[in-house]
Design a protein around this motif. Structure first.
Motif, PDB file in Angstrom:
ATOM      1  N   ALA A  33       0.814  -1.216   0.000  1.00  0.00           N
ATOM      2  CA  ALA A  33       0.000   0.000   0.000  1.00  0.00           C
ATOM      3  C   ALA A  33       0.844   1.260   0.000  1.00  0.00           C
ATOM      4  CB  ALA A  33      -0.936   0.007   1.212  1.00  0.00           C
ATOM      5  N   ARG A  34       2.115   1.119   0.313  1.00  0.00           N
ATOM      6  CA  ARG A  34       3.009   2.277   0.413  1.00  0.00           C
ATOM      7  C   ARG A  34       4.013   2.367  -0.737  1.00  0.00           C
ATOM      8  NH1 ARG A  34       2.021   6.398   4.224  1.00  0.00           N
ATOM      9  NH2 ARG A  34       1.149   5.480   6.134  1.00  0.00           N
ATOM     10  N   ARG A  35       4.243   1.256  -1.414  1.00  0.00           N
ATOM     11  CA  ARG A  35       5.326   1.219  -2.409  1.00  0.00           C
ATOM     12  C   ARG A  35       4.982   2.131  -3.595  1.00  0.00           C
ATOM     13  NH1 ARG A  35       9.387  -2.302  -2.689  1.00  0.00           N
ATOM     14  NH2 ARG A  35       8.296  -3.749  -1.281  1.00  0.00           N
ATOM     15  N   THR A  36       5.819   3.150  -3.794  1.00  0.00           N
ATOM     16  CA  THR A  36       5.612   4.122  -4.862  1.00  0.00           C
ATOM     17  C   THR A  36       6.947   4.415  -5.528  1.00  0.00           C
ATOM     18  OG1 THR A  36       3.845   5.161  -3.569  1.00  0.00           O
ATOM     19  CG2 THR A  36       4.719   6.405  -5.439  1.00  0.00           C
ATOM     20  N   ALA A  92       1.684  -0.112  11.824  1.00  0.00           N
ATOM     21  CA  ALA A  92       1.221   1.281  11.801  1.00  0.00           C
ATOM     22  C   ALA A  92       1.529   1.946  10.464  1.00  0.00           C
ATOM     23  CB  ALA A  92       1.865   2.065  12.943  1.00  0.00           C
ATOM     24  N   TRP A  93       2.667   1.623   9.871  1.00  0.00           N
ATOM     25  CA  TRP A  93       3.070   2.257   8.615  1.00  0.00           C
ATOM     26  C   TRP A  93       2.375   1.627   7.409  1.00  0.00           C
ATOM     27  CZ3 TRP A  93       4.626   6.381   6.354  1.00  0.00           C
ATOM     28  CH2 TRP A  93       5.202   6.353   5.091  1.00  0.00           C
ATOM     29  N   THR A  94       2.286   0.312   7.379  1.00  0.00           N
ATOM     30  CA  THR A  94       1.795  -0.376   6.178  1.00  0.00           C
ATOM     31  C   THR A  94       0.288  -0.615   6.190  1.00  0.00           C
ATOM     32  OG1 THR A  94       2.118  -2.595   7.103  1.00  0.00           O
ATOM     33  CG2 THR A  94       4.003  -1.579   5.986  1.00  0.00           C
ATOM     34  N   GLY A  95      -0.320  -0.701   7.378  1.00  0.00           N
ATOM     35  CA  GLY A  95      -1.727  -1.052   7.458  1.00  0.00           C
ATOM     36  C   GLY A  95      -1.976  -2.539   7.353  1.00  0.00           C
ATOM     37  N   THR A 143      13.502   4.702  -0.628  1.00  0.00           N
ATOM     38  CA  THR A 143      12.547   5.795  -0.731  1.00  0.00           C
ATOM     39  C   THR A 143      11.198   5.322  -1.248  1.00  0.00           C
ATOM     40  OG1 THR A 143      14.396   7.291  -1.160  1.00  0.00           O
ATOM     41  CG2 THR A 143      12.204   8.106  -1.693  1.00  0.00           C
ATOM     42  N   GLU A 144      11.176   4.281  -2.071  1.00  0.00           N
ATOM     43  CA  GLU A 144       9.897   3.853  -2.623  1.00  0.00           C
ATOM     44  C   GLU A 144       8.979   3.219  -1.584  1.00  0.00           C
ATOM     45  OE1 GLU A 144      10.253  -0.600  -4.524  1.00  0.00           O
ATOM     46  OE2 GLU A 144      10.638   1.091  -5.855  1.00  0.00           O
ATOM     47  N   VAL A 145       9.518   2.875  -0.398  1.00  0.00           N
ATOM     48  CA  VAL A 145       8.656   2.333   0.657  1.00  0.00           C
ATOM     49  C   VAL A 145       8.559   3.243   1.875  1.00  0.00           C
ATOM     50  CG1 VAL A 145       9.091  -0.045  -0.052  1.00  0.00           C
ATOM     51  CG2 VAL A 145      10.488   0.964   1.754  1.00  0.00           C
ATOM     52  N   MET A 146       9.463   4.230   2.017  1.00  0.00           N
ATOM     53  CA  MET A 146       9.447   5.069   3.211  1.00  0.00           C
ATOM     54  C   MET A 146      10.263   6.333   2.950  1.00  0.00           C
ATOM     55  SD  MET A 146      10.342   3.823   7.112  1.00  0.00           S
ATOM     56  CE  MET A 146       9.142   2.505   7.043  1.00  0.00           C
ATOM     57  N   ASP A 147       9.697   7.502   3.260  1.00  0.00           N
ATOM     58  CA  ASP A 147      10.451   8.737   3.087  1.00  0.00           C
ATOM     59  C   ASP A 147      11.244   9.057   4.351  1.00  0.00           C
ATOM     60  OD1 ASP A 147       8.600   9.775   4.896  1.00  0.00           O
ATOM     61  OD2 ASP A 147       7.385  10.713   3.338  1.00  0.00           O
ATOM     62  N   ALA A 148      12.026  10.139   4.309  1.00  0.00           N
ATOM     63  CA  ALA A 148      12.914  10.471   5.422  1.00  0.00           C
ATOM     64  C   ALA A 148      12.132  10.766   6.701  1.00  0.00           C
ATOM     65  CB  ALA A 148      13.787  11.662   5.043  1.00  0.00           C
ATOM     66  N   GLU A 149      10.986  11.458   6.569  1.00  0.00           N
ATOM     67  CA  GLU A 149      10.184  11.785   7.749  1.00  0.00           C
ATOM     68  C   GLU A 149       9.621  10.515   8.384  1.00  0.00           C
ATOM     69  OE1 GLU A 149      10.048  13.372   4.834  1.00  0.00           O
ATOM     70  OE2 GLU A 149      11.093  15.159   5.576  1.00  0.00           O
TER      71      GLU A 149
END
Length: 694
Positions: free
Chosen positions: A257-260, A307-310, A448-454
């Protein structure tokens, strides 16, 4: 020669069978061979004093090293600086280093990628180790930084080079510091500490003019390989059966759901959060819940991932150590991944999350005695069966460093440099916990495609909040839904993917891939009754195998793309027969035949299906270097190492091949001329099976 030593390898005290060694700069205990005894790069292969299967840790790092691009392999190199005290001469330093090489076989071991049925470790006889030098003085020679960078960044040629390089940084001709570049295949944290202790003891004995006091070397890596092989086929099959049962239950992509895909900017982010309070907090929770501290940290990691991926099924690779009993002091890498799957349905409290994690760790450790490459083959074959990559590509590591201090009174977060080489390894995230004497350091690398720095920063800070909250209030037991609020993650981007069983897929992306095929005029993809169905309208002749190859090709790179379970083709395809199918170019036919014969010959396969992936066709990942070298001998190049573990059919891989250009560099993992190449008879005995036109 398996399991056999020569008299030279056994020796007396210098080989580790004695506890004291005389260290004197003017009279070394043993005389090194004459310089002309060293084998030349283009001369005959040096002799081997013993050989053995690769150990489990060696198999993991050999596979990972050969799958990485040559320019990125320095990411597997360990660089250590050792101070050299006053009074140690270059000759004395060489004596210490050559003694360590003689004492530990792992420092003089190379890999034979052409051994049958799989690569083996070859222990070479002791000889003087090349000691590079770099002066701190402005004398026109390369600076220490330049010399060390060259030694660090150049890939090891594992078939010909020992896994250690050394450089003495000198002032006035005297060594002041020793820089050691090590290959991870031969060292882990424990082995590195052992090497440094022995180096310090030998240097101290040298300067004090006393006998060095070292424990005997009980086992060498080749001995360890024999002990691992003693499990026998039945024991190994029993262990693999556990993973055969687990792998089909893994979700294809926890980050679905997060991979972009990200076209620009950093490829990955890295951060480390050091907390002095976390050491006592985790130990308090672990004592109360009667689990190891590592289980508490992994429970926090699991909550953060949900929490991050759902997704309520958390999967990752746990880097498990095989050090126990007599294996403690073997100088080699003794860890390899083991798969973890934690099911967190039902909104459990943190205590229950920790219990579930601890149970999965126990099961994983119990069945960890299996070569990682064979488990990775199970994962790769399952991905091909489903028609989408099985991305179990997050790693978790727990490290204990009681000799190190964090030196901080409050939490401190530091963002690291972009881990660019690591980002190209195919790993999505790397979460590490390092226990220090006065705190804990949590580190996270994420593509980066799964999680940004923040998100990386919020992940680490949320873990600390979660753990300290439960330590400060023993009655606290946050449920998963409540604990997730501690992280403050932004919502996942729309549109949400569709669910296909335990997996997430994106039908619109699959339809887009199909419409990009020149023979397709329109395409619609839907999930119906637990199956992925594609309805396509063709403007030119096309068959289902061609469309399957097209989608699998894209699935390797485009998030959410999966091969449909069923194709319905209307239009031009209905009006033609096989005689209207396009005919491949002669070069394509030759490339496909070469690849199938190389795969069959190297892996001993009587038949090879062009429509199957490498592992689904029966290929072994550990033999990838040999397949590429054999393919090159047949006149073809362009096969990327990681593709052998992917979902692309061999027919698709063959289409990417190109004729060998003599000026193209040869992968340093692969010797130019195979010692034991696939004979022409083996090639001819391989039947080529292809349902697609050649």
């Amino acid at each position: 020669m398996h399991g056999r030593r020569t008299a030279e390898a056994d020796g007396n005290a210098p080989d580790g069978t004695g506890q004291e060694v005389a260290m004197n700069q003017r009279t070394p205990t043993w005389a090194p061979p004459a310089p002309d005894a060293r084998p030349m790069a283009d001369g005959p292969a040096p002799p081997t004093v013993r050989d053995a299967e690769l150990c489990w840790g060696q198999r993991y790092h050999w596979l990972r090293y050969q799958q990485a691009a040559p320019a990125d392999r320095h990411d597997a190199h360990i660089v250590v600086g050792c101070p050299v005290p006053e009074g140690v001469t270059p000759t004395g330093l060489r004596t210490v280093l050559d003694y360590l090489v003689r004492r530990h076989e792992g420092l003089r071991t190379v890999i034979d990628p052409y051994a049958r049925p799989r690569p083996r470790q070859l222990v070479q006889p002791p000889r003087p180790l090349t000691l590079h030098t770099a002066s701190t003085e402005a004398d026109g020679t390369p600076t220490p930084a330049e010399v060390v960078a060259g030694l660090t960044e150049r890939p090891f040629s594992m078939a010909a080079e020992w896994p250690i390089r050394v450089c003495a940084v000198t002032t006035g001709g005297m060594p002041r510091r020793l820089v050691v570049v090590l290959h991870h295949l031969a060292f882990d944290d424990w082995g590195l500490a052992l090497f440094q202790r022995e180096f310090d003891e030998l240097i101290d004995a040298l300067t004090s003019r006393r006998r060095a006091r070292l424990q005997p070397v009980a086992r060498q890596p080749a001995d360890l390989a024999g002990a691992e092989a003693a499990l026998g086929p039945a024991g190994r099959e029993a262990t693999l059966e556990h993973w055969r049962t687990l792998v089909p239950r893994l979700p294809s992509d926890t980050f679905g759901a997060r991979r972009t895909p990200v076209a620009a900017g950093p490829a990955a982010h890295s951060a480390t959060l050091t907390s002095p309070e976390l050491l006592g907090a985790v130990r308090e929770i672990a004592g109360r819940l009667r689990v190891w501290p590592s289980a508490v940290h992994l429970a926090a990691y699991a909550v953060a991932t949900v929490a991050w991926t759902g997704e309520t099924t958390v999967t990752h690779r746990w880097l498990a150590s095989h050090r126990e009993g007599a294996r403690m002091d073997v100088l080699t890498c003794m860890f390899s991944p083991t798969l973890i799957r934690v099911e967190l349905t039902g909104d459990p409290g943190f205590a229950e999350v920790t219990a579930r994690v601890a149970e999965q760790l126990r099961l994983a450790q119990r069945h960890a005695h299996a070569p990682w490459d064979e488990v990775a083959e199970l994962v790769a074959r399952e991905g091909f069966r489903r028609g989408r990559p099985l991305r179990v590509t997050s790693e978790v590591n727990f490290l204990s460093s009681p000799a190190q201090r964090c030196g901080s009174r409050r939490d401190r977060l530091v963002r690291g440099a972009e881990p660019a080489a690591w980002a190209r390894s195919g790993t999505d995230t790397y979460f590490r916990v390092r226990e220090l004497s006065d705190g804990v350091a949590l580190g996270l690398d994420a593509r980066t495609e799964v999680m940004d720095a923040e998100a990386v920063e919020a992940f680490l800070r949320g873990c600390v909040r979660l753990l300290t909250a439960h330590a400060q209030d023993p009655g606290q037991d946050l449920r998963l839904s409540g604990a997730a609020e501690l992280f403050g993650f932004a919502p996942a981007p729309a549109p949400a993917p569709a669910r296909l069983g335990a997996d997430l897929v994106r039908p619109a992306a699959i339809a887009s891939v199909l419409r990009a095929h020149p023979a397709i005029a329109a395409a619609e993809v839907t999930v119906r009754d637990g199956r992925l169905e594609a309805r396509v309208t063709a403007r030119a002749p096309v068959d289902e195998p061609e469309l399957r190859r097209t989608v699998l090709d894209a699935a390797a790179e485009v998030p959410g793309v999966s091969r449909p379970d069923r194709f319905t083709i209307t239009g031009a395809a209905d009006e033609t027969d096989d005689s209207g199918a396009p005919t491949a170019e002669p070069s394509s036919v030759a490339a496909r035949e070469a690849l199938l014969r190389a795969v069959g010959g190297v892996n001993g396969l009587s038949t090879v299906d062009a429509e199957a992936s490498y592992t689904a066709a029966g290929g072994r990942l550990l033999c990838g270097a040999r397949v590429r070298a054999e393919l090159r001998a047949l006149g073809w190049s362009g096969l990327e190492p990681t593709e052998l573990a992917g979902v692309r059919p061999l027919a698709t891989l063959a289409a990417r091949l190109r004729p060998v250009d003599p000026v193209d560099p040869v992968d340093p993992v692969d010797p130019v001329d195979p010692v034991d190449p696939v004979d022409s008879g083996a090639r001819e005995r391989t039947e080529v099976r292809s349902r697609a036109p050649l």
